[in-house]
Structure formats: structure tokens, C-alpha cells
Design a protein around this motif. Structure first.
Motif, PDB file in Angstrom:
ATOM      1  N   TRP A   1      62.955  22.507  55.756  1.00  0.00           N
ATOM      2  CA  TRP A   1      62.973  23.670  54.874  1.00  0.00           C
ATOM      3  C   TRP A   1      64.349  24.319  54.971  1.00  0.00           C
ATOM      4  O   TRP A   1      64.781  24.709  56.057  1.00  0.00           O
ATOM      5  CB  TRP A   1      61.931  24.705  55.306  1.00  0.00           C
ATOM      6  N   ARG A   2      65.033  24.448  53.856  1.00  0.00           N
ATOM      7  CA  ARG A   2      66.313  25.163  53.815  1.00  0.00           C
ATOM      8  C   ARG A   2      66.225  26.176  52.673  1.00  0.00           C
ATOM      9  O   ARG A   2      66.263  25.808  51.487  1.00  0.00           O
ATOM     10  CB  ARG A   2      67.488  24.214  53.619  1.00  0.00           C
ATOM     11  N   LEU A   3      66.100  27.442  53.046  1.00  0.00           N
ATOM     12  CA  LEU A   3      65.954  28.512  52.066  1.00  0.00           C
ATOM     13  C   LEU A   3      67.183  29.416  52.129  1.00  0.00           C
ATOM     14  O   LEU A   3      67.550  29.906  53.204  1.00  0.00           O
ATOM     15  CB  LEU A   3      64.688  29.327  52.342  1.00  0.00           C
ATOM     16  N   TYR A   4      67.796  29.643  50.966  1.00  0.00           N
ATOM     17  CA  TYR A   4      69.027  30.422  50.887  1.00  0.00           C
ATOM     18  C   TYR A   4      68.823  31.656  50.007  1.00  0.00           C
ATOM     19  O   TYR A   4      68.026  31.654  49.082  1.00  0.00           O
ATOM     20  CB  TYR A   4      70.159  29.583  50.292  1.00  0.00           C
ATOM     21  N   LYS A   5      69.579  32.720  50.327  1.00  0.00           N
ATOM     22  CA  LYS A   5      69.549  33.980  49.567  1.00  0.00           C
ATOM     23  C   LYS A   5      68.136  34.578  49.572  1.00  0.00           C
ATOM     24  O   LYS A   5      67.641  35.074  48.549  1.00  0.00           O
ATOM     25  CB  LYS A   5      70.037  33.782  48.131  1.00  0.00           C
ATOM     26  N   ILE A   6      67.505  34.546  50.731  1.00  0.00           N
ATOM     27  CA  ILE A   6      66.125  35.022  50.858  1.00  0.00           C
ATOM     28  C   ILE A   6      66.082  36.541  50.726  1.00  0.00           C
ATOM     29  O   ILE A   6      66.835  37.252  51.400  1.00  0.00           O
ATOM     30  CB  ILE A   6      65.539  34.606  52.219  1.00  0.00           C
TER      31      ILE A   6
END
Length: 306
Positions: free
Chosen positions: A225-230
Motif C-alpha cells: 500500500w502506497r498512499l500519497y497526499k493523504i
């Protein structure tokens, strides 16, 4: 010279004119075939090939199948810097001009519209505009950047997806609302890697996203899982509780610059506790936000990637 001789000479000259690929194809094509099966069954096989390999065998054994249901099977379908679509089959690349062909494409490896233009003029419907030209998309890898896609279009493209990257690409319901991230993941049962860049103006992350993700049966099978600008709506408390059970080491979390100072303080306290209690034998998530010191970032990276 007699008229017979003239006709013979013309016929000889005509025979020397190079034939187009289509003309050469039709030279040995027969409209009527003698099948050992009823025509209704042949028609069903023709219109409903089970997979791309079966279809390839059909058109190789008889041109009738391609003539009646013209589909080109491709490994990769990508777009270049000039917004021209390109199809690849066994390293043979061809630009596709859909205004000049009626043949549809069957994609079985990679669908890629990603990071080719950072200008505001970049059309948001490049992907949607070519979907009518796609017979079927069995791609396992997908990369889509700065597009707007309907939920039905998303489902059509991702039926076989294992690795997907979505960057600033909201998936829209028919009523104009944004489909939550967890609803997208729920529809990807084969998913292995999910990379997502959220957008402040069209976020698909809600306060319930994490809780609902944890209820998805195949959630535990997703290895990255790579989540950006959360955004701040992300439920960090639920995440941290789940992390302490040792089940979320595959998370890379990058938070938006817009999060509040109070939220940053809570993130930093979580980072501090991680650094105090974990060692290099432990797998741990990576957490990044504006204001976290470089020293702590490097320590987290070492724990995350070791």
C-alpha cells in the motif's frame, strides 16, 4: 494491337501492383464455411472467446473468425508525450489512430496512461475516449494519471488487475459524486499492489475508509500500500491500533501538507513510539508528513525497507 492483347497486358500490369495487407488477407478468405458444428455454436464461439489465447488460436486456424469479429490482441496499450496511443505486441510497437481503423483491441498485460503531461491542457478524458475501442481489458498492471473515469469504466478496465497506480484520477458515480477508495479496492479481488495519489479537490478518502478496508476479505492479501497526499480525514487511530497487532507493515503513508498541526503532533507521537519500540528485525510502515525531521524519516525508512 488487338483488344485481347490489350486486356492481357493490362492484367499482367495489374498483377504487378503491390496488394494492401487487407487485400492479401481477403485473397484466401471464404465467406461460407463448412463447419462440423451447428452455425449457432460457431457464432457463439465467434462472439464469446473465453480468453485472448483462445481467440488467437481461432484466428490463426481460420480467417473467418477475424473477419467476423476483428480484434487485435496486444501486450501493452500506452500513450506517448504527444497524446498518441501506442499498442505493443511482443516488442513490436505501433501507433494507433482509431479514426482510421474499426478493429478493437484486447489488452492482456499493461494499460498505461501516466505522467506524460503536467500541463493544465492535458485532456481529462483520454482514457474514457478510447474505451469504446477496447473489446476487453485483461491487463494485470495499470497506471493512470490525471484523468476522470466513471465507475463503470473503472470496472471494465480493472477486471484482472493485480498492480494499479492511480494519480489524481477521481472515479465518478453517475450522480457526479466521487467513489470512495474502499469501494474501488473491494472490486479488485486479485489486487497485490495499490499505489494511490489523492487530490485535495477530489479526494476519495473518507473517515470510514480504513475501517471499511479492513473488512474486505482480500485486504490481507494486498502486499503493498502506497498512499500519497493523504487528508486529515484518514483515521490514524484505527490505523495505529491495527498496526500494533503487527498486520500493516506494508503501508507507506505520505500525508498532505494541508493537515493541521494537531494532526501532525499525533503523527509524530506515533512515529516516536514506533522508533522506540521497533528494531531492524521488525517490519513497520513508513509515515511521512511536512515537519517530520530528516533524522526520524531516515530511521523510519531503514525499518520500513530492511
Amino acid at each position: 494491337m488487338s483488344s485481347v492483347s490489350n486486356r492481357k497486358l493490362k492484367a499482367e500490369k495489374d498483377s504487378m501492383i503491390p496488394l494492401s495487407k487487407r487485400a492479401r488477407f481477403l485473397l484466401t478468405y471464404f465467406q461460407h464455411q463448412n463447419w462440423s458444428l451447428p452455425n449457432s455454436i460457431i457464432y457463439y464461439i465467434l462472439k464469446n472467446p473465453s480468453n485472448s489465447k483462445v481467440y488467437q488460436k481461432l484466428i490463426q486456424c481460420c480467417k473467418y473468425f477475424f473477419f467476423k469479429n476483428p480484434i487485435i490482441v496486444v501486450d501493452k496499450f500506452t500513450i506517448d508525450g504527444d497524446e498518441k496511443w501506442k499498442a505493443t505486441l511482443k516488442d513490436d510497437e505501433k501507433f494507433i489512430d482509431f479514426t482510421k481503423i474499426s478493429t478493437k483491441l484486447w489488452i492482456y498485460d499493461v494499460f498505461d496512461k501516466y505522467c506524460f503531461s503536467n500541463t493544465s491542457a492535458n485532456p481529462l478524458n483520454l482514457v474514457s475516449s478510447v474505451i469504446p475501442q477496447i473489446y476487453r481489458c485483461d491487463a494485470e498492471c495499470m497506471f493512470i494519471d490525471k484523468q476522470i473515469i466513471s465507475y463503470n469504466e473503472f470496472l471494465f478496465l480493472t477486471s484482472n488487475i493485480k498492480f494499479i497506480t492511480l494519480s489524481k484520477t477521481p472515479i465518478m458515480n453517475e450522480n457526479g459524486t466521487i467513489v470512495p477508495l474502499e469501494k474501488l479496492v473491494k472490486k479488485l479481488p486479485k489486487l497485490i499492489s495499490f499505489v494511490y495519489y489523492d487530490s485535495l479537490t477530489s479526494s476519495s478518502i473518507t473517515s470510514n475508509t480504513l475501517k471499511e478496508l479492513l473488512e474486505i476479505p482480500h485486504f490481507s492479501k494486498i502486499t503493498q500500500w502506497r498512499l500519497y497526499k493523504i487528508p486529515e480525514k484518514f483515521d490514524i487511530e484505527t490505523f495505529y491500533t491495527f498496526f500494533k497487532k503487527g498486520k500493516v507493515a506494508n503501508f507507506y503513508l505520505d500525508f498532505a501538507v494541508s493537515i493541521s498541526q494537531a494532526y501532525k503532533n499525533r503523527l509524530e507521537s506515533i512515529v516516536d513510539e514506533i522508533l522506540e519500540t521497533r528494531n531492524e528485525d521488525d517490519k513497520t510502515p513508513y509515515i511521512d508528513f511536512n515537519g517530520l525531521s530528516l533524522e526520524k524519516k531516515l530511521k523510519l525508512q531503514r525499518l520500513h525497507y530492511c
